[in-house]
Design an enzyme around this catalytic site. Structure first.
Site, PDB file in Angstrom:
ATOM      1  N   SER A 243       0.747  -1.834   0.104  1.00 53.47           N
ATOM      2  CA  SER A 243       0.055  -0.400  -0.150  1.00 53.47           C
ATOM      3  C   SER A 243       1.201   1.049   0.000  1.00 53.47           C
ATOM      4  CB  SER A 243      -0.681  -0.021   1.568  1.00 53.47           C
ATOM      5  OG  SER A 243      -0.774   0.473   2.673  1.00 53.47           O
ATOM      6  N   LYS A 244       0.458   2.602  -0.317  1.00 55.03           N
ATOM      7  CA  LYS A 244       0.895   3.480   0.134  1.00 55.03           C
ATOM      8  C   LYS A 244       1.827   3.853   1.196  1.00 55.03           C
ATOM      9  CE  LYS A 244      -0.672   7.725  -2.181  1.00 55.03           C
ATOM     10  NZ  LYS A 244      -1.289   8.353  -2.965  1.00 55.03           N
ATOM     11  N   ARG A 245       1.927   3.597   2.246  1.00 55.35           N
ATOM     12  CA  ARG A 245       2.949   3.462   3.242  1.00 55.35           C
ATOM     13  C   ARG A 245       4.031   2.536   3.302  1.00 55.35           C
ATOM     14  NH1 ARG A 245       3.166  -0.231   6.390  1.00 55.35           N
ATOM     15  NH2 ARG A 245       1.578  -1.908   5.733  1.00 55.35           N
TER      16      ARG A 245
END
Ligand code: GLU
Length: 486
Positions: A243-245
């Site tokens: 994910s963006k994380r």
């Protein structure tokens, strides 16, 4: 067999890595079989879907070299057709109206929790008789439509996960039409896939639990069931879903960073698929030749950014001269740098050297400043290692002495530059590296660069002298010089 596949993104954000890989795999199958690759925009969530996102998804696909056949299919425009099919299912007895209110459902849930039963809808309305239904309808009671999950087992052969059997009693009578008469995903997807002639559904693993429901709908309509292939997830290095994380996750971000479309395409193919040998750098034609669904791994793939950078550097180093020149020219223009001599040889030489070293387009362009800007700062580690010892200015001073006496031409001969520097080192009684490291830091501000003698020849006398002087000054200002008081 000619295969019709589709990519069906919901336009609620950018195209991300997982979606792009699904699109690529589908596209490959269509190309391989001479079939069709269709694009369906699943825009039924009107609140979250945006036109901007549709555009982004399309442009990201095109950037990767993926084009779809026919016009994109917008799911929201087929609402009436979806509702018609729901009506058909009501008529054929495969679905029923459920008049239970939210409050009633909550209550049922509460009881189920207390009695430790599963939370499935208890099918109250499945057993309403026509009279009761008519009465509710005449009172305009709101209702949803639920699918009558049949008894038995739903089986299918997933092309990636193999034979899959699901007991139907693990699936409740699910809703297919909301009380505001908007269709639910399960029905919309089946109707669209059928109408579009899709005969292979290849999508993310997260849709596995939807598959038996959809197969039940196909069966109830007597429609031919497509084949299914569910592609495992992509995980970050911490083994959690990407994910963006984890940094960049959207295709746009990679594009911005200067990743090349062909290398991203190649890298994404290797996330979960392998050609079965050790080859990794594969162009589209080679991938097309070797690609097979059977070779897609049924376990999640781990995204490795470093590997992508490595692959990108390989692709970047192979870019045709013309393309590199164009990049550099655009960069010069954008930065308002006018090179009087467009065929400026030293600069062109730098371009060639940096092309072989760069990992991304941005990295490459950034590295061209070397020619135009004296270092504004020096690498921290480099300072510690090569500038901060007392007397660090000595070696640079010795070299400066040498260079001040040379003429411009001298700086063009790489071999002489090297042999003279080595001779100087010997004269002083140090290894050549002892001079080269601080010199590199002085000229480039960095610990790593293309060959130092190539750099000297590219920069020429004036810049080399100025940068060495700047470095000596820096050392003196810090009080690290030979005659500084510590
Ligand atoms: N719109 C769904 C998604 O973006 C895909 C549905 C499907 O492939 O069946 O995850």
């Amino acid at each position: 067999m000619k295969t019709t596949v589709r990519f069906a993104p919901s336009p609620t954000g950018y195209l991300h890595i997982g979606g792009a890989r699904t699109a690529i795999f589908n596209w490959l199958i269509a190309q391989k079989t001479g079939g069709s690759f269709l694009l369906r925009i699943e825009d039924t969530d009107l609140e979250r879907s945006t036109e901007e996102s549709v555009k982004q998804i399309q442009s990201s696909l095109n950037w990767l070299g993926i084009y779809w056949d026919n016009d994109p299919y917008f799911q929201s425009s087929k609402k009436e057709r979806h509702v018609d099919i729901v009506e058909q299912l009501l008529e054929s007895g495969h679905a029923y109206r459920c008049f239970c209110s939210k409050e009633e459902l909550e209550e049922k849930k509460g009881t189920a929790i207390r009695e430790k039963r599963n939370l499935f809808y208890d099918k109250t309305c499945r057993h309403l008789i026509q009279e009761q239904i008519d009465k509710k309808l005449s009172q305009n009671s709101p209702y949803v439509v639920r699918f009558k999950t049949p008894d038995g087992i739903t089986s299918y052969n997933d092309l990636i996960h193999g034979q899959t059997n699901v007991r139907n009693d693990t699936i409740e009578d699910f809703i297919i039409l909301r009380s505001d008469r908007t269709p639910i995903y399960q029905i919309a997807v089946v109707v669209d896939d059928h109408d579009m002639g899709v005969n292979l559904i290849m999508r993310g693993d997260d849709h596995i639990s939807n598959t038996p429901k959809q197969i039940m709908i196909y069966n109830s309509l007597n429609w031919e069931i497509p084949r299914f292939a569910h592609i495992p997830l992509i995980l970050g290095s911490d083994k959690v879903r990407l994910s963006k994380r984890h940094g960049a996750a959207s295709i746009k971000e990679f594009q911005k960073q200067g990743i090349l479309p062909d290398s991203l395409f190649n890298y994404l193919c290797l996330l979960g698929w392998s050609p079965g040998d050790d080859s990794e750098i594969l162009n589209k034609t080679e991938i097309l030749q070797k690609f097979a669904i059977e070779k897609i791994n049924n376990r999640p793939a781990v995204f490795d950014y470093k590997k992508l950078l490595w692959m990108n550097s390989k692709y970047f180093s192979e870019l045709p001269q013309q393309q590199i020149d164009r990049l550099a020219k655009e960069w010069l223009f954008k930065n308002n740098i006018e090179l009087i001599d467009t065929e400026n040889t030293p600069f062109n030489f730098l371009i060639k050297l940096q092309q072989q070293r760069a990992t991304t387009v941005n990295d490459f362009l950034q590295s061209l400043w070397l020619f135009f800007k004296d270092p504004e700062k020096y690498d921290e580690k480099g300072i510690k290692k090569h500038f901060s010892k007392k007397g660090s200015d000595n070696l640079l001073n010795a070299l400066l002495e040498e260079y001040l006496h040379q003429d411009d031409l001298y700086f063009q001969n790489i071999e002489n530059l090297e042999s003279d520097l080595r001779a100087l080192a010997e004269k002083i009684g140090v290894s050549a590296a002892k001079i080269i490291h601080p010199l590199r830091l002085a000229l480039t501000g960095k610990m790593a660069s293309p060959g130092i003698f190539e750099i000297i020849s590219i920069l020429g006398k004036e810049k080399v002298i100025r940068r060495i002087k700047n470095a000596i000054n820096y050392i003196l200002v810090q009080n690290w010089g030979e005659n500084s008081e510590a």
